[in-house]
Design a protein around this motif. Structure first.
Motif, PDB file in Angstrom:
ATOM      1  N   THR A 135     100.856  90.964  10.748  1.00 39.39           N
ATOM      2  CA  THR A 135     101.127  91.468  12.096  1.00 39.39           C
ATOM      3  C   THR A 135     101.350  92.970  12.037  1.00 39.39           C
ATOM      4  O   THR A 135     101.972  93.476  11.090  1.00 39.39           O
ATOM      5  N   SER A 136     100.861  93.671  13.044  1.00 45.43           N
ATOM      6  CA  SER A 136     101.112  95.106  13.177  1.00 45.43           C
ATOM      7  C   SER A 136     101.773  95.371  14.529  1.00 45.43           C
ATOM      8  O   SER A 136     101.373  94.797  15.546  1.00 45.43           O
ATOM      9  N   LEU A 137     102.760  96.231  14.523  1.00 45.76           N
ATOM     10  CA  LEU A 137     103.400  96.713  15.739  1.00 45.76           C
ATOM     11  C   LEU A 137     103.082  98.197  15.843  1.00 45.76           C
ATOM     12  O   LEU A 137     103.380  98.967  14.930  1.00 45.76           O
ATOM     13  N   ALA A 154     102.418 106.525  27.680  1.00 45.69           N
ATOM     14  CA  ALA A 154     103.108 105.788  26.620  1.00 45.69           C
ATOM     15  C   ALA A 154     102.388 104.466  26.402  1.00 45.69           C
ATOM     16  O   ALA A 154     101.976 103.814  27.366  1.00 45.69           O
ATOM     17  N   GLN A 155     102.260 104.060  25.134  1.00 46.36           N
ATOM     18  CA  GLN A 155     101.577 102.812  24.804  1.00 46.36           C
ATOM     19  C   GLN A 155     102.351 102.070  23.714  1.00 46.36           C
ATOM     20  O   GLN A 155     102.899 102.687  22.796  1.00 46.36           O
ATOM     21  N   VAL A 156     102.381 100.753  23.828  1.00 42.62           N
ATOM     22  CA  VAL A 156     102.986  99.920  22.804  1.00 42.62           C
ATOM     23  C   VAL A 156     102.216  98.609  22.749  1.00 42.62           C
ATOM     24  O   VAL A 156     101.746  98.113  23.770  1.00 42.62           O
ATOM     25  N   GLY A 157     102.033  98.089  21.543  1.00 38.28           N
ATOM     26  CA  GLY A 157     101.263  96.861  21.409  1.00 38.28           C
ATOM     27  C   GLY A 157     101.490  96.192  20.074  1.00 38.28           C
ATOM     28  O   GLY A 157     102.173  96.732  19.184  1.00 38.28           O
ATOM     29  N   THR A 158     100.895  95.018  19.935  1.00 44.83           N
ATOM     30  CA  THR A 158     100.987  94.265  18.691  1.00 44.83           C
ATOM     31  C   THR A 158      99.706  93.481  18.476  1.00 44.83           C
ATOM     32  O   THR A 158      99.033  93.090  19.438  1.00 44.83           O
ATOM     33  N   VAL A 159      99.367  93.261  17.210  1.00 48.13           N
ATOM     34  CA  VAL A 159      98.205  92.464  16.848  1.00 48.13           C
ATOM     35  C   VAL A 159      98.601  91.565  15.682  1.00 48.13           C
ATOM     36  O   VAL A 159      99.321  91.990  14.770  1.00 48.13           O
ATOM     37  N   THR A 160      98.165  90.309  15.736  1.00 44.54           N
ATOM     38  CA  THR A 160      98.388  89.362  14.645  1.00 44.54           C
ATOM     39  C   THR A 160      97.042  88.896  14.127  1.00 44.54           C
ATOM     40  O   THR A 160      96.150  88.554  14.907  1.00 44.54           O
ATOM     41  N   ARG A 161      96.899  88.882  12.804  1.00 45.29           N
ATOM     42  CA  ARG A 161      95.634  88.542  12.160  1.00 45.29           C
ATOM     43  C   ARG A 161      95.811  87.331  11.256  1.00 45.29           C
ATOM     44  O   ARG A 161      96.811  87.211  10.549  1.00 45.29           O
ATOM     45  N   TRP A 162      94.799  86.462  11.269  1.00 44.95           N
ATOM     46  CA  TRP A 162      94.751  85.285  10.391  1.00 44.95           C
ATOM     47  C   TRP A 162      93.488  85.375   9.552  1.00 44.95           C
ATOM     48  O   TRP A 162      92.383  85.500  10.100  1.00 44.95           O
TER      49      TRP A 162
END
Length: 484
Positions: A380-382, A420-428
């Motif tokens: 996961t990346s924040l 302003a930007q904020v996000g998250t990505v999860t990888r499998w």
């Protein structure tokens, strides 16, 4: 008896002689020919081109994406155009299929390694490509020799992660981004222990020119006049110092950017033009590896400032203007809206007698990500960023007077804005080189103007009173990618 023995021995000798002669006539088994020979000098995946001393590696990926939540474009927030207006002409989803192919060749010489690298993509994107045809993108095409780089490569100003400290989206602004390469002539010196320095001349015509507005030419809230950049005269001059070691990376970059206008009257060269001026940008970058949170975890962060060189903060693919509409809270208004227009500078005038000089725009941004591996299969990346565009007092007066909004009762005209930007990505990654990921990001446009102003019709929006109000949008992306 002796005669019989002699006959037997003679017959055996004859048989052996005949057998030997026949064996000599049989073809020998040929040695196996090694048509493809592994080249281990430059790492896994390299092979010698048959008959040469040049090693080659083929690679790439195939990617399938779908962008959701009323996107303004492939993996872009709905921050301008039909998507920003939230009308029925915008696409609520965008598919893209992409095949990337890269070719890496290397040859050892008495001057060091001669390297060539080529990377191209073949795409099909909703709303951009026809039914049968797609589009071609040439990302990189360069030659490296004796420390020099000639061709289209990642800018020497940029970091190894370019615009992707941890995100999938190409639209996390707040720092430099030239992931598809910049034409350049550069030289890099290696000093040992991971320390290097580079100097480069880079083409400003594609990525590095934001806009240069003449506010006397039909200004509006999406463009503060005619974009009056002249042709290129001097490439951007870029330098960097980098320390790249096991603990991570530290880098300082700087760039000088010529700001050169065309004419006060674009169709008449005798109208004159503002004097050329120079902008600049500086960036500090830090990457930390081997974090105590887990193996492979990392933090990547950049901080960038520019004056007259806005693209070094906005990145190469973001738009020059932002416009997001929303619900109103003031009676008598049709809707609310947030505007933001980026430029390297502005000037005014119809000729050299009344024209002004170029007033440069300042920008700064911070962008970064924390990347965490839960196990070998999940990560996961924040990530997030903050970007600020500032017009000086003279530029603000030129813009607001040009818009006719400087002295409107109940309205405060100020072209400054922030995003302003904020996000998250999860990888499998269920198997090696196959990754499925899901990403979500929130983008907030904070404008400095406030109050109510009558606006002319724009696209599907009618002429009406609009409330100037900050706006936010969500965007999301699903991706499947196979590397090879």
């Amino acid at each position: 008896m002796n005669i019989i023995k002699q006959l037997a021995l003679g017959t055996a000798a004859a048989v052996i002689a005949v057998g030997s002669a026949q064996a000599a006539d049989l073809p020998l088994k040929a040695k196996a020919v090694e048509y493809v020979k592994v080249c281990s000098i430059y790492g896994a995946g390299f092979y010698y081109i048959p008959g040469t001393d040049t090693c080659i590696k083929l690679g790439g990926y195939l990617r399938a994406d779908v962008t959701m939540f009323g996107s303004g474009g492939y993996n872009a927030p709905a921050w301008n155009g039909n998507a920003g207006q939230k009308n029925r002409l915008s696409n609520d989803y965008i598919f893209r299929s992409r095949q990337d192919i890269n070719i890496d060749t290397r040859t050892a010489t008495e001057y060091g390694v001669v390297r060539t690298y080529f990377d191209a993509t073949f795409n099909w994107t909703t709303g951009s490509d026809t039914i049968a045809n797609g589009s071609l993108g040439v990302y990189y095409a360069f030659i490296q020799f004796a420390g020099f780089t000639f061709g289209k490569a990642v800018s020497q100003f940029d970091t190894p992660w370019t615009g992707y400290p941890g995100n999938n989206t190409s639209f996390l602004i707040g720092g430099y981004d030239d992931v598809t390469g910049i034409n350049q002539v550069s030289y890099t010196a290696e000093f040992g222990n991971g320390v290097s320095a580079s100097i480069s001349l880079e083409d400003q015509s594609s990525y590095l020119q934001s806009a240069l507005y003449n506010v006397s030419s039909a200004p509006n809230f999406l463009a503060y006049g005619a974009n009056s950049y002249a042709g290129t005269s001097i490439p951007d001059i870029v330098g960097k110092i980098r320390v790249d070691q096991a603990w991570g990376l530290f880098q300082v970059s700087a760039a000088a950017h010529q700001v050169r206008a065309s004419y006060y009257n674009p169709a008449l060269e005798t109208s004159g033009h503002p004097s050329d001026t120079w902008g600049y940008a500086v960036q500090g970058a830090l990457s930390l590896k081997n974090l105590p949170t887990g193996p492979g975890d990392s933090i990547n962060i950049t901080a960038t400032y520019s004056n007259g060189a806005t693209r070094y903060v906005l990145g190469g693919v973001s738009p020059n203007s932002f416009a997001i509409y929303g619900n109103n809270s003031v009676p008598g208004t049709y809707q609310s809206v947030a505007f933001g227009v980026a430029a390297d500078g502005v000037f005014a005038g119809l000729n050299n007698l009344t024209g002004t000089g170029i007033e440069k725009t300042s920008a700064w941004g911070v962008r970064g990500a924390f990347n965490h591996n839960w196990n070998p299969y999940w990560s996961t990346s924040l990530f997030g960023s903050y970007t600020k565009i500032d017009y000086n007092g003279t530029a603000t007066a030129l813009i607001c007077n040009g818009l006719g909004a400087a002295n409107v009762a109940g309205f405060n005209c100020n072209p400054d804005f922030a995003i302003a930007q904020v996000g998250t990505v999860t990888r499998w990654t269920p198997v090696k080189n196959l990754t499925l990921s899901g990403e979500v990001m929130y983008t907030y446009l904070d404008q400095a103007s406030s109050g109510v102003l009558p606006l002319t019709a724009s696209a599907t929006k009618p002429a009406a009173n609009y409330e100037f109000k900050d706006q936010g949008v969500w965007s999301g992306n699903l991706r499947v990618q196979r590397n090879f």
